[in-house]
Design an enzyme around this catalytic site. Sequence first.
Site, short mmCIF file in Angstrom:
data_model
loop_
_atom_site.label_atom_id
_atom_site.label_comp_id
_atom_site.label_asym_id
_atom_site.label_seq_id
_atom_site.Cartn_x
_atom_site.Cartn_y
_atom_site.Cartn_z
N HIS A 159 0.86 -1.19 0.00
CA HIS A 159 0.00 0.00 0.00
C HIS A 159 0.89 1.23 0.00
CE1 HIS A 159 0.85 -0.55 4.27
NE2 HIS A 159 0.10 0.46 4.66
N ASP A 206 -0.43 -4.43 6.23
CA ASP A 206 -1.02 -3.75 7.39
C ASP A 206 -2.52 -4.01 7.38
OD1 ASP A 206 1.53 -2.74 7.54
OD2 ASP A 206 0.93 -0.64 7.69
N ASP A 260 5.40 4.93 5.25
CA ASP A 260 6.45 4.06 5.83
C ASP A 260 6.78 2.88 4.91
OD1 ASP A 260 3.77 3.42 6.75
OD2 ASP A 260 4.61 1.92 8.12
N HIS A 261 5.90 2.57 3.96
CA HIS A 261 6.13 1.42 3.07
C HIS A 261 6.77 1.79 1.73
CE1 HIS A 261 3.81 -1.52 5.55
NE2 HIS A 261 3.46 -0.37 6.09
N HIS A 273 6.71 -5.49 11.50
CA HIS A 273 5.97 -4.23 11.55
C HIS A 273 5.51 -3.97 12.98
CE1 HIS A 273 3.16 -1.01 10.57
NE2 HIS A 273 3.58 -1.01 9.33
ZN LIG Z 1 2.81 0.39 7.97
ZN LIG Z 2 -0.16 1.18 6.70
#
Ligand SMILES: [Zn+2]
Ligand SMILES: [Zn+2]
Length: 290
Positions: free
Chosen positions: A60, A172, A64-65, A240
């Site tokens: 996604h 996530d 942060d990804h 994570h």
């Molecule tokens: Zn994340």
């Molecule tokens: Zn996320």
Amino acid sequence: MKLVLLGTGCPQVDPLRMGPAILIHAGGRRLLFDCGSGVTQRLVQAGTKGAEIDALFLTHLHSDHVVDFHQLLVSSWHQGRDKPWKVFGPPGTIGFVERSAALWKPELDIRVAHEKRPSVAGLDVEVKEFADGQTLRGGVTVTPVKVNHDPFPEVYGFIVEHEGLRFVHSADTIVWQPLIEAARGADCLLHEVFIKREMRPIDGVRTQEGIDAVASYHTLSTEVGAVAAEADVGMLILNHFVPTRFDRDALVADVRAHWSGPLILGEDLMAYDLATRTLQAGGATVAFAR
Ligand SMILES: [Zn+2]
Ligand SMILES: [Zn+2]
């Protein structure tokens, strides 16, 4: 099939846990999942370069990804990458890549003109947006599974299959039945975890309301064990981690309340081989019962 945890953190800055990124070696391919902060440094530490990645999959578009996407592009070109990137991501990925390219175009044009490298092919990006359940084949089979990270839209876990082995990556998500179905009987489930007891309000930094809101779109430490148990997976690896520092014994106890199978609390640069059920971490090698 071998899995390398490049980054097991979240947006929080922690030198021990970089932003989310996972490398999979399977069938002679190197597949990268997400490109969080620090991914390029961790790739080099793991003995691989961005120049050698066959495909990048995005779960996604939460920052942060994906925040190191441009750094991955430029550093891989510096490493001699001479083939276009293949990027597979959720709806919105084409726009994300186009906006990133537009942001950096003036800088990159100057770089290309002056660095005079042998090829610029490594700066090309071919993007494909996938749909839920659409199988992507190329020696290794990758199937996105839509998960629930509301209010953030279009978030996908992945099923990765090769030579009879099945790896499932949660991305996530809250506890989500379609992901549990996808993970049923998998050799390995890599799952995110939110450790709510470790999150306290801090004046001027975060409120209880904010903590509750973020917790509401992740899987809690008290829930993830039941996910693994219901899916009856061969291995549960957690990553994570929110927050990145926590009481490990207490986390294990949370998970053990529901899950008695093999459990690994992930660390950056851990490698797990699904075929041999062998974990390599910090100089230690651990072989699990087969
Ligand atoms: Zn994340
Ligand atoms: Zn996320």
